[in-house]
Design an enzyme around this catalytic site. Structure first.
Site, PDB file in Angstrom:
ATOM      1  N   ARG A 121       0.827  -1.212   0.000  1.00 16.72           N
ATOM      2  CA  ARG A 121       0.000   0.000   0.000  1.00 16.72           C
ATOM      3  C   ARG A 121       0.858   1.258   0.000  1.00 16.72           C
ATOM      4  O   ARG A 121       0.544   2.239  -0.676  1.00 16.72           O
ATOM      5  CB  ARG A 121      -0.943  -0.008   1.200  1.00 16.72           C
ATOM      6  CG  ARG A 121      -1.949   1.131   1.184  1.00 16.72           C
ATOM      7  CD  ARG A 121      -3.022   0.941   2.229  1.00 16.72           C
ATOM      8  NE  ARG A 121      -2.474   0.961   3.584  1.00 16.72           N
ATOM      9  CZ  ARG A 121      -3.216   0.795   4.682  1.00 16.72           C
ATOM     10  NH1 ARG A 121      -4.519   0.573   4.578  1.00 16.72           N
ATOM     11  NH2 ARG A 121      -2.660   0.840   5.881  1.00 16.72           N
ATOM     12  N   LYS A 224      -2.928   6.571   1.291  1.00 16.53           N
ATOM     13  CA  LYS A 224      -2.677   6.953   2.685  1.00 16.53           C
ATOM     14  C   LYS A 224      -1.650   8.083   2.717  1.00 16.53           C
ATOM     15  O   LYS A 224      -0.536   7.956   3.247  1.00 16.53           O
ATOM     16  CB  LYS A 224      -2.200   5.748   3.500  1.00 16.53           C
ATOM     17  CG  LYS A 224      -2.429   5.896   5.002  1.00 16.53           C
ATOM     18  CD  LYS A 224      -2.190   4.587   5.721  1.00 16.53           C
ATOM     19  CE  LYS A 224      -2.371   4.733   7.236  1.00 16.53           C
ATOM     20  NZ  LYS A 224      -3.778   5.039   7.603  1.00 16.53           N
ATOM     21  N   GLU A 260     -16.333   5.882   4.269  1.00 13.75           N
ATOM     22  CA  GLU A 260     -15.572   5.351   5.398  1.00 13.75           C
ATOM     23  C   GLU A 260     -15.586   6.334   6.549  1.00 13.75           C
ATOM     24  O   GLU A 260     -16.047   7.469   6.429  1.00 13.75           O
ATOM     25  CB  GLU A 260     -14.146   5.001   5.002  1.00 13.75           C
ATOM     26  CG  GLU A 260     -13.273   6.158   4.574  1.00 13.75           C
ATOM     27  CD  GLU A 260     -11.854   5.687   4.219  1.00 13.75           C
ATOM     28  OE1 GLU A 260     -11.480   4.562   4.582  1.00 13.75           O
ATOM     29  OE2 GLU A 260     -11.126   6.462   3.584  1.00 13.75           O
TER      30      GLU A 260
END
Length: 424
Positions: A121, A224, A260
């Protein structure tokens, strides 16, 4: 999907520590283990919070340049990183990070959970921000090395975890907009307790955000990146003033579907079916999210990655809340006490009840009249007629709160033993 371990970390007190390749398949367990003794630092493990009060003594640091690529990296004392005011990260925000934990097991080992997924990620985030990705093996070894060097900061079993923060940033100086000429990767850690003050497995109250959005299609929501997080503070801090643990964001196109929470992905469950919003580039591909999906399917649940409307989530959350499996919605415990009172009043034969409750932001007034209809056999359920008001401006979440309240009363009616009473 079978998960495979790629690294196993073996370390014993007073012995040489090394990384060892492990080829045996695992289910959904750790990818790294470390043999360790009892923690040897002066920390009250019973009062751990989520913060830097107990930051570990050392950190891992590696550097990248265009000529040499990534160097080997080293563990050094925890402390400031050298940055010029013209560092790219300070001016244009080139930075991605990860969050992961090391835990102790019952047999004294220290384990990491799927660090290769965090490595992947971060590499995807680096590519999105035009940064050189750290090789997966070096990422995993850097995390493992940080754990080895600070193994005494890993709390005893059941007392918390050692939170690890891998961070990649454009540390080189630059004036015009462009990629940094050099980069720094670091991993530091701290002994922590639960992220939420109420506890690790305690149900939390969430509020649906109606004005701001966390991400938009084609944007950075699936990365992220450090810059994704400070913009949510304005809504998160406001929510916490009203005693909500966090904020649920809706899609930017229609304001209809859950995306989310500020700090995590979200699931809803109804019976043997679990739903979670799909990965469309606007939500983070959580490692825990992926693990839950795999575990749930292995245990016979139907898991659907599809759009979940706020209306659907509110309806499902009431049923989940009443079975102590609550994961979404904004109703506090006081309303459930009111629901039980309403049900008991129905049991006594009263036909009209007035209810008042506060969700921490607004005061609600609800007047309920009902009749009972026979469903089958001795089972009667109420049909409701409601008049309601709320102090202040009425928003979507207010309407949904009242709708959820009525569903809550119905569930409480059944829960307190009103079956078979019928109309009097």
């Amino acid at each position: 999907m079978q998960l495979r371990s790629s690294n196993a970390l073996r370390a014993s007190a007073g012995a040489k520590r090394c990384i060892k390749r492990c080829s045996r398949p695992l289910s959904l367990r750790c990818l790294a283990t470390a043999q360790a003794t009892k923690p040897n630092v002066q920390i009250d493990w019973n009062t751990l919070g989520f913060g830097l009060q107990h930051v570990a003594q050392t950190m891992y640091v590696a550097d990248w340049t265009a000529d040499n690529g990534w160097n080997q990296g080293t563990v050094k004392p925890y402390g400031p990183l050298p940055l010029m005011p013209s560092a790219q990260v300070l001016n244009y925000g080139q930075s991605v990070f990860e969050g992961m934990k090391a835990q102790r097991t019952a047999n004294g080992n220290v384990v990491l959970f799927r660090p290769d997924r965090n490595a992947a990620r971060m590499a995807a985030g680096a590519a999105r921000l035009s940064m050189p990705p750290l090789p997966e093996q070096q990422f995993v070894e850097a995390v493992a090395e940080t754990v080895r060097a600070n193994v005494d900061w890993v709390p005893p079993l059941g007392k918390g975890s050692f939170y690890l923060r891998p961070l990649l940033l454009g540390s080189g100086p630059i004036l015009g907009l462009g990629p940094a000429p050099s980069y720094t990767f670091t991993v530091f850690g701290a002994a922590v307790g639960s992220y939420f003050k109420s506890g690790q497995l305690t149900p939390i109250d969430l509020i649906v955000e109606e004005h701001f959005h966390r991400a938009a299609p084609g944007g950075m929501g699936g990365t992220k990146a450090a810059g994704n997080y400070s913009p949510v503070l304005v809504t998160q801090l406001e929510a916490k003033k009203s005693n909500y643990a966090d904020v649920v964001y809706l899609d930017a196109k229609t304001d209809t579907y859950l995306e989310e929470v500020s700090s995590c992905n979200i699931f809803i469950r109804k019976g043997q079916t679990i739903k979670t919003p799909p990965l469309k580039g606007t939500i983070l591909p959580g490692v825990t999210r992926d693990s839950i999906i795999q575990l749930a399917r292995r245990h016979g649940y139907e898991v659907l990655e599809e759009d979940v409307s706020v209306h659907e989530a509110m309806g499902v959350s009431s049923a989940c809340r009443l079975t102590t499996d609550y994961s979404c919605g904004g109703l506090g415990p006081c309303l459930f006490a009111e629901a039980e009172c309403v049900a008991m009043a129905m049991k006594r034969g009263e036909e009209d009840v007035s209810v008042q409750w506060s969700n921490g932001r607004k005061l609600f007034h609800l007047h309920i009249s009902w009749d009972c209809i026979k469903v089958s056999g001795p089972l009667y359920v109420p049909t409701w007629m409601t008049l309601w008001s709320v102090e202040g401006n009425v928003g979507l979440h207010d309407i949904m709160e009242v709708k959820l309240a009525v569903m809550c009363f119905t569930s409480a009616y059944l829960a307190v033993g009103c079956l078979g009473l019928g109309p009097t």
